[in-house]
Each structure stands twice: as C-alpha cells, then as structure tokens.
Design a protein around this motif. Structure first.
Motif, PDB file in Angstrom:
ATOM      1  N   ILE B 167      -3.987 -22.396 -48.891  1.00 49.53           N
ATOM      2  CA  ILE B 167      -2.873 -21.703 -49.098  1.00 49.53           C
ATOM      3  C   ILE B 167      -2.885 -21.000 -50.331  1.00 49.53           C
ATOM      4  O   ILE B 167      -3.008 -21.640 -51.528  1.00 49.53           O
ATOM      5  N   VAL B 168      -3.061 -19.503 -50.519  1.00 52.30           N
ATOM      6  CA  VAL B 168      -3.207 -19.161 -51.880  1.00 52.30           C
ATOM      7  C   VAL B 168      -1.766 -18.389 -52.299  1.00 52.30           C
ATOM      8  O   VAL B 168      -1.250 -17.727 -51.759  1.00 52.30           O
ATOM      9  N   GLY B 169      -1.366 -19.139 -53.321  1.00 51.77           N
ATOM     10  CA  GLY B 169       0.037 -18.517 -53.932  1.00 51.77           C
ATOM     11  C   GLY B 169       1.037 -19.770 -53.584  1.00 51.77           C
ATOM     12  O   GLY B 169       0.996 -20.215 -52.530  1.00 51.77           O
ATOM     13  N   SER B 170       1.706 -19.981 -54.365  1.00 48.92           N
ATOM     14  CA  SER B 170       2.838 -21.037 -54.332  1.00 48.92           C
ATOM     15  C   SER B 170       4.202 -20.484 -54.481  1.00 48.92           C
ATOM     16  O   SER B 170       5.114 -21.099 -54.859  1.00 48.92           O
ATOM     17  N   GLY B 171       4.301 -19.319 -54.402  1.00 47.07           N
ATOM     18  CA  GLY B 171       5.624 -18.908 -54.032  1.00 47.07           C
ATOM     19  C   GLY B 171       6.417 -19.391 -52.778  1.00 47.07           C
ATOM     20  O   GLY B 171       5.983 -20.136 -52.098  1.00 47.07           O
ATOM     21  N   PHE B 253      -4.081 -18.928 -45.865  1.00 43.38           N
ATOM     22  CA  PHE B 253      -2.815 -18.242 -45.933  1.00 43.38           C
ATOM     23  C   PHE B 253      -2.756 -17.244 -47.095  1.00 43.38           C
ATOM     24  O   PHE B 253      -2.550 -18.090 -48.286  1.00 43.38           O
ATOM     25  N   VAL B 254      -2.563 -16.084 -47.175  1.00 45.88           N
ATOM     26  CA  VAL B 254      -2.561 -15.356 -48.642  1.00 45.88           C
ATOM     27  C   VAL B 254      -1.227 -15.112 -48.800  1.00 45.88           C
ATOM     28  O   VAL B 254      -0.418 -14.429 -48.151  1.00 45.88           O
ATOM     29  N   ALA B 255      -0.611 -15.575 -49.876  1.00 42.97           N
ATOM     30  CA  ALA B 255       0.868 -15.580 -50.136  1.00 42.97           C
ATOM     31  C   ALA B 255       0.926 -15.369 -51.655  1.00 42.97           C
ATOM     32  O   ALA B 255       1.565 -16.237 -52.453  1.00 42.97           O
ATOM     33  N   THR B 256       0.248 -14.243 -52.272  1.00 41.69           N
ATOM     34  CA  THR B 256      -0.010 -14.158 -53.608  1.00 41.69           C
ATOM     35  C   THR B 256       1.296 -13.209 -54.272  1.00 41.69           C
ATOM     36  O   THR B 256       1.236 -13.104 -55.523  1.00 41.69           O
ATOM     37  N   GLU B 406       7.120  -3.950 -58.568  1.00 45.33           N
ATOM     38  CA  GLU B 406       5.923  -4.670 -58.526  1.00 45.33           C
ATOM     39  C   GLU B 406       5.194  -4.414 -57.421  1.00 45.33           C
ATOM     40  O   GLU B 406       5.728  -4.003 -56.279  1.00 45.33           O
ATOM     41  N   GLU B 407       3.849  -4.629 -57.454  1.00 43.49           N
ATOM     42  CA  GLU B 407       3.047  -4.407 -56.519  1.00 43.49           C
ATOM     43  C   GLU B 407       1.898  -5.534 -56.196  1.00 43.49           C
ATOM     44  O   GLU B 407       1.834  -6.074 -57.594  1.00 43.49           O
ATOM     45  N   PRO B 408       1.584  -5.694 -55.258  1.00 47.66           N
ATOM     46  CA  PRO B 408       0.627  -6.925 -55.120  1.00 47.66           C
ATOM     47  C   PRO B 408      -0.752  -6.674 -55.620  1.00 47.66           C
ATOM     48  O   PRO B 408      -1.055  -5.501 -55.932  1.00 47.66           O
ATOM     49  N   GLU B 409      -1.605  -7.431 -56.143  1.00 44.73           N
ATOM     50  CA  GLU B 409      -2.646  -7.555 -56.658  1.00 44.73           C
ATOM     51  C   GLU B 409      -3.431  -8.175 -55.703  1.00 44.73           C
ATOM     52  O   GLU B 409      -3.443  -9.177 -55.257  1.00 44.73           O
ATOM     53  N   THR B 410      -4.746  -7.321 -55.318  1.00 48.53           N
ATOM     54  CA  THR B 410      -5.429  -7.510 -54.340  1.00 48.53           C
ATOM     55  C   THR B 410      -6.685  -7.461 -54.271  1.00 48.53           C
ATOM     56  O   THR B 410      -7.527  -7.582 -53.525  1.00 48.53           O
ATOM     57  N   SER B 411      -7.245  -7.254 -55.594  1.00 51.68           N
ATOM     58  CA  SER B 411      -8.547  -7.045 -56.051  1.00 51.68           C
ATOM     59  C   SER B 411      -9.364  -8.213 -55.593  1.00 51.68           C
ATOM     60  O   SER B 411     -10.589  -8.182 -55.507  1.00 51.68           O
TER      61      SER B 411
END
Lengths: 801, 479
Positions: B167-171, B253-256, B406-411
């Motif tokens: 899981i990427v991101g711990s929000g 799971f991308v949850a950045t 704010e916008e997502p960082e997707t790079s």
C-alpha cells in the motif's frame, strides 16, 4: 344628461347589502344604512337582502329615476366581483357608469372580523363614509374608442407562430410572420415523433410550413428580426430588419452550390451532430426553401471575393453577394408573441458529465439521432463508437424542479421520454431501457395509455435519480449510481448511453422582446398573461397576445391550441375594428405643467410624450393602462388621474380618519395583487384587527407621497402601501416607483423624527391573503405602542401636506 | 388533529424557513446515493428518509441513531437539486436531543461508528459530537476499547497469507485498505514517504482537529493487526515501483493523496514571506520553528485555508485574513469550520483575487488585489468570479499563505497507469487502474476530499483487491 349631472349638487343613493347573513351576520346593516342617511349629499339610504339580485338592481334603477339620484354607492362585496354589475344597472337607468362607487364590507369587513360585530359595524360605517365622500367627487366619463389596423404581426415561426399566422390569414387578415432563423419550423421541426400519437413530427408540420409559404395573406419574413415596436393597441408600428440571404428567390434548392462550397461547420439544426456548408439550407423541408449564405464563415468577407465556387455552380444565377439588409416598417393592429423557448444546458451539473462523457447526450440531441433525416439516418448509435448500445438510460427532471436549474416542471419531458423509449423498443426491441424519474407526469389525453404501453414493452422505470454518472474509460459505458427510493436500495447500473431529459427555459433574448412589446414576465422568466384563468392568451398590454412556449413550457398540442386562441382573440379585436379604453387615464392640466418630463420617465408603457417645442405633454390614451404612477410622480398637479384623482383619494382618507385616527391603519392596496389578496383573506375567513381601512388604487404606483403625508398629518396611526411583488407588477414595473417613493418617505420621516415604522411597504400577491392578514396584525402591535406625543409629532411634521 | 400541538412542536424543533425549504425535497435519492456513510452502513443509514422524518415526525427523529451518522462531507448538499443542507438540519435536531437528554440514539450510533474503519480518526474528523456538546474524548475512548476487542477476533484466512500487498501512502485511504486487508489475512506493507504514518492526517491536520494521540493509537492498532509500516520509504525514490513486483507483492494500492500545492501564478510568488499552506501546517505539526509576520493573508477558500488561518493566529499572527475570490456560499470549506474560524478571530474577505505580491527589499510587504463579481455557472456548478475593472486595491501583509488547492503527485507512477486530468484514472466501481494488479483510491483519484470519502475508497479498494487476489471476477468489470 351628463353635463347636468356634473353641474348639479350630488344626490347620492346608498344601498347596504346584507348578502344574506354573509354581511348581516356580522355587520348591523340597518345601523349602517341609518348612519349613511346622515352623511352629506345622501338623498336616500337603504339596506337590502341581496343587492346584486334582479330585484336589488331594480330598486336602484327605480330610485335613480324616482329620486333623481346622480350618484350611487353600494356597500356589499368586492368591486372585483360586482362593480361591473352595478355599473351596468346605473347605465340602464341613464346614469353614467363612472358615477358609481362600491364599499367593500364583505371580503374586507364582515368576513375578516367575524368575532367583533361592533367593530365590524363601525368599520362598515367608515367604509361607507369614504365611498360617499369619493362618489360625490366622481366625474362622468365617456370611454374613447380607437380604430384598429386590420393587420397582424406574429413574432416567431415555430408551430405556435405558424398556427396563429395561418388562422389569422384564413380569417382574412394580412399577417406578417417574422422568424429570426433562416427557416420557420422551430423546435417541432427538430423532433422525430410526437406524443402520444407517435406521428412523424416533420410530416405533420411540413404541410403547414408550406401553407405559410404560399398563403396570399401571409408575408413571411424569415432571417429577420423585430427591432422596434411603437404605438399601442390597434396601432402598432414595428420596425423589422430583413437580413440578406445572399441567395435570391430564383433559387431552386437544387443543392449544387453546397456540394462545391469549401467551408464546413457544425450544423445548428442537428445540434452539432452533423455539419453544413457556408451556403446551406437548414433542413430538407425548410420554408422558405431558398438557400442562405452564412457570411460569418464564408470566405467572401465584406468587399473581398476570395471564392466563387457557388456562383459558378448555380445555373439559375441566384447568388448575389451584394444583397443588403432591408429595413421594413410594418403597421399592425395586433401582435402575437410566439417566440418559443430554449432547452436547459446540463453542462453545469458536473455529476452527470455532459460534454465530458461522449455517451451522455440530451433529449434534443437524441431526437436528431433517432430521426431518419438526422445525421445517423435514424440509427440509434452512440457517439463513442457509433454502435447501437445494448442498454440506454433516461434521466428525468434534468434542470427542472430544481434550485440548481429551473424551479418549475417543464411539462413535456416525461412524455417525451416515454415516447423516445417506445421509439427505441419499436426498432431495437432488445435494447434494455431504464428510466430514472421522481414523478412521472402523464396527465394528458392518451398519456397514461402511452406510459402503460412503455411499461408493457419492458421499459424499466426506477424511482430515484442518479447521483452521479461515471464512465468506464475502456468501454465508454456509463455507471449510474443512485438510490431506488421505492426499494430503499442503492443501485449501480451499467448502460451504453444516457439521455438527459432536459427541461425547457425562456429564450435568452426574451428580455429584448419583453422590452419591445412592454410585456411582463413571471419569476420563472416566461411571459405573463393578463389573467391566468380568464385571459390566458392576452398579454397585459392591450392588443398583444401570447402563444406557445414563450408563455410557459408546453407540448405541441397545447401550443397549437393556444396559438389558435391567440389568433381568435386578435381576430375579435380586428373584426370589431375599434376598441374602447377605460376612462381611468390621466388628463393633462397644461397650465400647471412645467414640462419636467418626470411623468413620461416613470410611465411603464411609454404612453406619455413631452413635446418641448409645442410645450405639451401628450398622453396616448390607447397605450395608457391607467396605473397612475405618472399622477403620483407629478409635483405640479398637472395630471388629473381620472376616477382616482388626488381630491377623490384625499376625500377617502379624510372620511376614514374622521374618528379616532390614531387607532387606524390606512392601507393603500393595488387592485390586482394586494387588494385581491385582501379579498382572498376575506374569502378564506382569515381574521385580522378591524382597524385596517383599505383604499383601492389600480396600482401601488398611484400612491403619491402626499397621500401618505396627508394621512399622517391627520394623525393616522399607521399607513400601509401594498402592491404586487416586484417583477409581478400588472403595470410592467410601476411598483418600482412605489418602492422608491416609500423609501424616500422613510428617509423623510427619519429626518423629521417621525417613527418610520408607521409606514410599511408590503408585496403580496392575489393568493397571499395570509400575508395581508399577518401584516395587519404586526402593524396593530406596533400601533399599540404609539404614544399621543408621537402622533402629534407626525401631525406637526406633515402639517400642511 | 390527533397529535394536538405537534405542529407547533415541529416549528420549535426546526426554524420555519428551513422547514419550508425542506418541503421542496422530492425524494430523488441523490443525497443517499452521494453519501459515503449510506454506502458504508448500507442499508442502515439513509439521509433521504431521515430528512423526510424531520418533517413528518421530528419528535421521533430525536431518538434515531441515524441522526448521529452524518459525517459532514456535504456531498448531499453539493448535488441536492434543491440545495438543501441535510447536515445542518440534522444538527438542529441533535442539539435538541441533547438538550432533552435523549442520548440512546447517540449511543446506538457510536456502536455503528465503531464498525467504520479508523473509527477514532473518523470520529474526530467527521462526526463531531462536540458540536452537540458531547465530549468527543469520552466517545473516542469507548471507540478505542471497542476496536481493541474486535481486533482480537481471529479471522485470518490461511490461503491469503502468502499474497503480499503493498500500500503506497498511509493516509486514511491507505490505512483503511491496510486494516481491511490485514483482517482478511493478507500480509500488508504500507510505504510512507514521510517520517511518520498518517498522510495528510499527520502532515497538515492541526492537532486541535485531530489529537496526535488518536492518530498514534489507530496506527498502533494496525501494527497490532500485523501491518508492516515502513516510514521514510518514498516509492519512486527509496523503492522503485517495479521493485514492488520483484519483491513479491501481488497487488498494489496507490493512495498517495494530493500533496502538490497549486500555484497562484502571480508576480512575486517566490518571494520570502510567501508560503505554501501545507508546508506551513506540516512544519507546525513537526514542531519546527516558523517565522510568521504580524499580518497574515491566506489565499483560498477550502478547509486547508481555514486551518492555516486559525493556526496562524494560534502561532503568533496578530491578524489573519482569508481572501477568497467567490462568496461565502461557494466556499469549499465546511461552513461550520468557517464559523469557528470567525469566532477565533479570523477575518474573511470575499470576492477578492490576488494579482501581485508586493515586494520591498526582497520581503513581502503586501498583496495587490482586484475585486470580483459572480457571473454565470461554470463547469464546477459554481458561479464564475469575474474581475471588476478598475477595482484594484492593495492590502499590507507580512506573510501570504497560499492555499488554493492541492493536486496529486503522480510522477513516480509507471507510464502504464493512465491519468485523467492529472489524477490517477480508475474504474470507478473497482478502483482498478489501467495497470493489472494496481488499484488506486482517495485524493490521488478524486483530488482533495474528506476523510470519510477516503475511508470509503479504502474499503472499496480492499474489497476489489481481495476479489482480484482470490481470482474472483471483479464486479463492475475490468478497468
């Protein structure tokens, strides 16, 4: 006899009606009649069980003759109900009908003070006293007649305009039909089938369009715009600009020109789903069939010829780039406004993704898709892949019945969707169809049958609108997420295409037509009729009539019905050849006039012209509707507002405050809304304090500041000025002046140290009796706090007014 | 009437104006279908029915547990055709219930909230019992106890134990998915770029909105469940995306979230004294030293802008003024938070847009602004602000905090993962991205949203990942 009447001292007959127990149950009518007999100039005073009955009227007629009466007062119900009855009786007895006055002791007295008989009786006496005072000052009047030009102007060439034009032309009147688009036909020409009969729309419309094109009595002005309308009932002058088509009548519609034209743009008629050239005809059945060049996109700009392909291709030499706009001046007696409506643009409802998702389309776009003459040749294909979808969904009430769109029901969308669903089922029975709705309104003839048929054919109706549409990015299918509110379950349904059943809204340029024809609009933005029940196709301005969706959203049948009704109403006027104008218009008093022009500026009808050279103010009597806002504006007593003169109204005020003025509230109510609202309070038996005394004026705009000041100088407790809601004014916008004057008065009261709560302003519609009643209660409460010192201060402040 | 006096009671419970407006509800169901809580607690919570009850039987609603299940996300209001505000109507009745001591409904509601993942965090950030004068700390304690008891129940499917999930991101979205998947028996590793888990919850949410302890205890619970929490691990930098597959993870799971602040795009934006709101809040949360001027202006109208303004006042600013280009009605921030900010002393300036940062000696001295007026509705359904010509003015400021979204960082994402307007594109039903085995949810998909929406995204993703890994066909089809 009229001159004699004017010269003679008033001899007034007063008739107090019991109205069975409606009045007599609360008001002691005998006492009121006895009281009336003591009033100045009253020759005879009687009470009677039913004054409006034949016997009651006979009594008045006999008395007029026997006692040589020259004024009559009837104290009974509202003048809105029986004024015309009693006026007629007076006329029958040889008395000018303008020498009659009514005291409203039923709706505005006995019915609203049921539990206080004594106070009601005292109020009835006051109201009779005021009527007697006013009637003594009334003047006989002859209604003037103006001739009517026997030509009609129809604005808008949709089905309503077409029907009106044909009906009038068939009756024998000359008709100018003005259409801003290159062809007549309107929205109906775009629609595939009509409900509930499933007729082909253009098949039944095209013959009518063709009739218009060929009718000897119709002058068809397509690609034209009305630029100015001057004049008044029977005598309008309209300026119309006929814009150049750059193709002459020689055109045979052979289509050779479009084949060579190099410029391509999206086609408006197909809502951008197909293209057209710079030289084109909007659709195959267009009338006039003459082609047109869109100079906005044609390569040949002003003075530059860059391309001559169409000229080369045209065998009949019908192309003429030198064509000029042609200004026309038309003289017409009547005007029918049939300017139609627009559809709601759903792109602001972001949760539905219209314009973002290819397969979300509007119901109008769907009509072009399903139409055999449309861009897909009648094949139900979805935009993303041009394939027939396995399932489609319709979403109802998009932009209707909503604060985010329009608050009203758009009337046609439910049946249109049912029709569309059946069209799909007819050709592609396997397509699954979902209809998401909140209420299905299938109220018309044959509508319920069609609804039942759709259900029988397997159309799935789900109560509950999708909250959101999300697109499956790979398939471009759509997920509709919502709640089935009958099952109380959430749904996620996947469909191939979604059709937003969009509502109808007023044309964006309807304010132009409103200004040109001095019309009123409802809060919804549609044109307002003169009376919602009894004059539904008459505009409030004389000689102008409404037809079709310009008045309110409606289907084809209703548009055609209304169009024929409008034609008939216009025809009646023109058949009579003349019209009489109610004698409540102002007369100028040239010796007082300073030519300041204020009256002309506030006139909602442009009926007053100031001629500085001839030093004259002229009132075009036929254009004037008698609101009296000019009279209230005039500072120099140069306008004599007939039947509602300053002196007459002042005499009413004086009569009403003769006793215990500080306990009383004088309420000036406009005839159409506030007075009617007070009547409604009576009919509904809403009880309010009996110290309110209502004076009727045609418009709240008639209420001159000096009336208010006079009332205060006489020590009245409080004054109420009440009129129609802003925007609903029956004299277009005269009540804007009311607001300005009241605001000015408030400032003045403030300045003079008079409590400005003693003057109140109220907007109440004819249906808002409750508002009138609660205002009366509220004012009564403030009145109780009023000290004698404050009353005296008001008297002093406005003494001499 | 059978229930004599009931009408006057109804009027007493809800102001007449609101009652009248509520009557325009034609029960289209859009509120319920928009409500994250309705989906989470299906079929036990239905705001449409509750709203109707407030009209027909207001007395009865006082005892309803559903009254307390609104999570204040305002999704219903955003879409309601009649523009009704159910959260605020429910609040009136909550106040009344508390006033009359009717707390059974609330207690039943708490047991339902306990079933919501991250219940303590949700309680603080979404449910707000304190608004009805109920101590949020006490409820939090009860929820914590309930959570501990629940997690002791073993239910780990053996077959799942070999399928590792990253899981990427711990929000909130990532933590929710981690919690659900760990409960289902999967070995779950959470990668967090920051030195502490929690994502936006720890980074920019002020402690007055979410006590650090509450966040820490939730994370402890997850660790107790066996979730492997790896902080200071930025995927794309410390670990490459491809490496995840190589390391044996079967699903990602991308949850950045959305952490990239938008820029205003005006002259002087890079001057000293112009700060980014998220960074500002982060520094405060990390107890780093910050230098604030006396007069602080905050550009923006969302919750972050409001948080920044209130925090600025707390940390020494004399004046904090929010400058927003539309009117109060259009503010994306929760209305009650705006009210609370005003009570704290935050000033609000509406219909104002910045046009230039005023600079002297390399320092910010103020802001040049222009007045706006509202025009037609734009594609977001709000009225577009239009500059009023000749209405330019300037305000003196020492610090300008930029909080315009704010916008997502997707790079860091592989190219196979398609984007939609800068956000990760997913199948809206399954949360699957265009890359097999990769799912995404939360702010990285939706842009800034509420905690409860992220929780719902985490649940949806967890359910899809579970289906995917057990080789079930994904309901709603492939991406």
């Amino acid at each position: 006899m009229t001159e004699k009447e004017a010269e003679e001292a008033p001899r007034i007959g007063v008739y107090v009606c019991h109205c069975g127990l409606n009045i007599a149950g609360t008001v002691n009518c005998e006492a009121v009649a006895r009281f009336a007999a003591t009033l100045p100039n009253v020759a005879i005073s009687k009470d009677d069980r039913y004054t409006c009955s034949d016997q009651g009227q006979e009594l008045i007629k006999n008395d007029i003759k026997e006692h040589n009466l020259n004024r009559v007062v009837v104290a009974s119900c509202s003048p809105r109900l029986h004024e015309s009855t009693f006026r007629k009786a007076c006329e029958d007895a040889g008395l000018n009908k303008y020498l009659f006055e009514m005291a409203n002791i039923r709706e505005q007295c006995s019915w609203v003070h049921i539990h206080d008989k004594e106070a009601a009786t005292e109020k009835a006496k006051d109201l009779v006293r005021a009527a007697v005072a006013k009637v003594a000052l009334l003047e006989p009047a002859i209604e003037t007649e103006v001739p009517i030009t026997r030509n009609a102007l129809v604005i808008g060439g949709g089905v309503a305009g077409i029907q009106s034009a044909l009906d009038l032309a068939d009756t024998g009147y000359k008709v100018y039909l003005v259409e801003k688009e290159p062809s007549i036909g309107g929205r109906m020409a775009q629609i595939d089938k009509t409900f509930p009969t499933m007729d082909c729309s253009i098949c039944i419309l095209a013959p009518k369009m063709s009739d218009v094109g060929h009718h000897p009595n119709i002058v068809l002005l397509a690609n034209s715009e009305v630029q100015e309308v001057k004049g008044y009932i029977g005598n309008f002058k309209a300026k119309v600009l006929k814009k150049p088509r750059y193709v002459t009548d020689e055109c045979s519609a052979c289509n050779d020109c479009t084949e060579v034209c190099p410029v391509t743009v999206p086609n408006e008629f197909d809502i951008g789903l197909a293209t057209r050239r710079a030289i084109y005809t909007p659709f195959a059945q267009a009338v006039p069939s003459t082609y047109i060049i869109d100079r906005g996109i044609c390569l040949n700009k002003e003075g530059i010829m860059a391309c001559d392909k169409c000229i080369q291709a045209c065998e009949r030499k019908a192309i003429d780039f030198d064509m000029e706009p042609e200004p026309l001046e038309l003289e017409v007696g009547t005007i029918i406004v049939a300017t139609g409506a627009e559809v709601y643009d759903p792109s602001s409802l972001t949760n539905y993704g219209y314009t973002r998702y290819q397969n979300v389309i509007t119901s109008l776009e769907f009509e072009r898709l399903i139409n055999a003459g449309g861009p897909s040749g009648g094949n139900l294909i979805r935009p993303s892949d041009r394939k027939i979808p396995e399932s489609v969904a319709f979403i109802q009430c998009v932009g209707s019945r909503s604060e985010r769109g329009n608050p009203y029901c758009s009337n046609v969308c439910c049946m249109n969707t049912i029709k569309d669903s059946l069209l799909i089922k007819e050709h592609w029975p396997d397509v699954e169809i979902h209809v998401f709705y909140v209420d299905i309104r299938a109220f018309g003839k044959g509508f319920e049958d069609l609804y039942t048929r759709a259900k029988e054919e397997g159309v799935i109706f789900t109560r509950g609108l999708p909250a959101e549409i999300v697109e499956d990015r790979k398939t471009h299918n759509l997920w509709l997420i919502g709640e089935n509110t009958l099952q109380k379950e959430l749904y996620k349904i996947n469909v191939g295409m979604t059709i937003l059943s969009i509502g109808i809204q007023p044309c964006h340029d309807s304010d132009t037509i409103q200004r040109l024809c001095t019309l009123s609009r409802t809060l919804d933005g549609f044109f307002m009729e003169a009376h919602p029940k009894l004059r539904p196709v008459d505009a409030p301005t004389g000689g102008i009539f409404l037809a079709g969706c310009a008045e309110s959203p409606k289907d084809i049948k209703d548009s055609v019905t209304q169009a024929s009704a409008a034609a008939a109403r216009a025809g009646i006027l023109m058949a009579q050849g003349k019209v009489s104008v109610e004698a409540i218009t102002p007369k100028t008093i040239p010796e007082n006039c300073q030519l300041c022009g204020l009256c002309a500026r506030v006139c909602p009808y442009n009926a007053i012209a100031v001629d500085k050279e001839r030093k004259l103010v002229e009132v075009a009597e036929a254009a004037c509707a008698g609101c009296g806002t000019c009279g209230a504006e005039c500072q120099f007593e140069a306008l004599h507002m007939r039947h509602f003169t300053d002196a007459q109204i002042m005499s009413q005020i004086d009569a009403l405050v003769e006793e215990a003025p500080d306990e009383k509230i004088i309420a000036f109510c406009c005839n159409w809304c506030a007075y009617a609202g007070a009547d409604f309070a009576g009919v509904s038996r809403m009880q309010y304090p009996p110290n309110v005394r209502i004076i009727r004026t045609m418009c709240s705009g008639r209420v001159s500041p000096k009336f208010v000041e006079h009332a205060l100088s006489r020590g009245v407790g409080a004054v109420l000025v009440a009129g129609c809601h802003p925007g609903d004014c029956h004299y277009i916008n005269a009540n804007i002046q009311t607001r300005k004057r009241v605001e000015k008065l408030w400032k003045k009261m403030d300045r003079l140290g008079v409590d400005k709560n003693r003057l109140q302003l109220l907007w109440a519609s004819a249906a808002e009796g409750e508002k009138v009643a609660s205002k009366a209660k509220e004012m009564q409460a403030t009145l109780k706090k009023l000290t004698p010192e404050e009353v005296e201060k008001g008297k002093q402040a406005f003494a001499g007014s | 009437m059978a229930s004599g006096g009931s009408d006057s009671m109804k009027i007493a419970l809800i102001p007449k104006e609101i009652r009248e407006k509520t009557k325009s509800c034609f029960e289209c169901g859009i509120c319920t279908a928009s409500c994250p809580m309705a989906e989470l607690l299906q079929p036990h919570y239905n705001p449409r029915i509750l709203l109707q009850k407030t009209l027909t039987e207001p007395e009865k609603t006082l005892n309803e547990d559903t009254l307390w299940l609104c999570a204040w996300c305002y999704k219903c209001y955003e879409r309601c055709p009649q523009g009704l505000k159910p959260p605020e109507i429910f609040q009136l009745l909550k106040n009344e219930a508390v006033k009359r001591g009717f707390l059974e409904g609330f207690e039943r509601a708490v047991s339902k909230i306990a079933d919501v993942p991250l219940s303590v965090i949700s309680l603080y950030t979404c449910f707000h019992p304190e608004r009805a004068n109920i101590s949020v700390e006490k409820v939090a304690e009860a929820l914590q106890k309930a959570a501990i008891i629940e997690e002791q129940i073993p239910g780990k499917a053996e077959a799942n134990q070999r399928k590792k999930i990253a899981i990427v991101g711990s929000g909130p979205a990532g933590l929710t998915a981690a919690c659900e998947l760990a409960k289902a028996g999967y070995p779950v590793t959470v990668f967090e770029a920051l030195p502490q888990p929690g994502g936006m919850l720890g980074k920019s949410m002020p402690a007055y909105r979410l006590p650090r302890k509450a966040l820490e205890s939730e994370i402890q619970l997850l660790e107790d469940l066996g979730v492997n929490m790896r902080v200071n691990q930025k995927v794309g930098k410390d670990v490459s995306f491809e490496q995840l597959w190589r390391n044996g993870y079967k699903a990602v799971f991308v949850a950045t979230g959305a952490h990239k602040s938008r820029r205003v795009g005006i002259e002087g934006e890079d001057t000293k004294g112009v700060v980014d709101a998220l960074e500002f809040l982060w520094k405060i949360n990390m107890k780093e030293k910050i230098t604030l001027g006396r007069k602080v202006g905050i550009i923006g109208g969302g919750n972050v802008a409001v948080d920044a303004a209130r925090t600025a006042l707390e940390y020494g600013a004399r004046e904090a003024t929010i400058l927003y280009r539309r009117s109060r009605e259009e503010m994306p921030a929760n209305p009650w938070e705006v009210n609370e900010a005003e009570e704290d002393g935050v000033k609000l300036e509406f219909l104002v847009a910045p046009s230039k940062i005023m600079v002297k000696d390399g320092k910010t001295t103020g802001l040049e602004c222009i007045r706006m007026e509202l025009g037609e509705l734009d594609e977001t359904g709000r009225r577009t602000p239009i500059p009023v010509e000749g209405s330019e003015f300037s305000v003196e400021l020492d610090t300008v905090i930029v909080a315009i979204g704010e916008e997502p960082e997707t790079s860091f994402l592989p190219r196979e993962i398609e984007l939609d307007r800068g956000r990760v594109a997913v199948n809206p039903i399954t949360m699957e991205t265009s890359m097999k085995g990769v799912f995404a949810g939360g702010d990285v998909v939706t842009g800034s949203a509420t905690v409860i929406e992220a929780v719902l995204a985490g649940i949806r993703a967890a359910s899809s990942i579970n289906q995917y890994l057990t080789k079930l066909k994904l309901e709603g089809g492939a991406y």
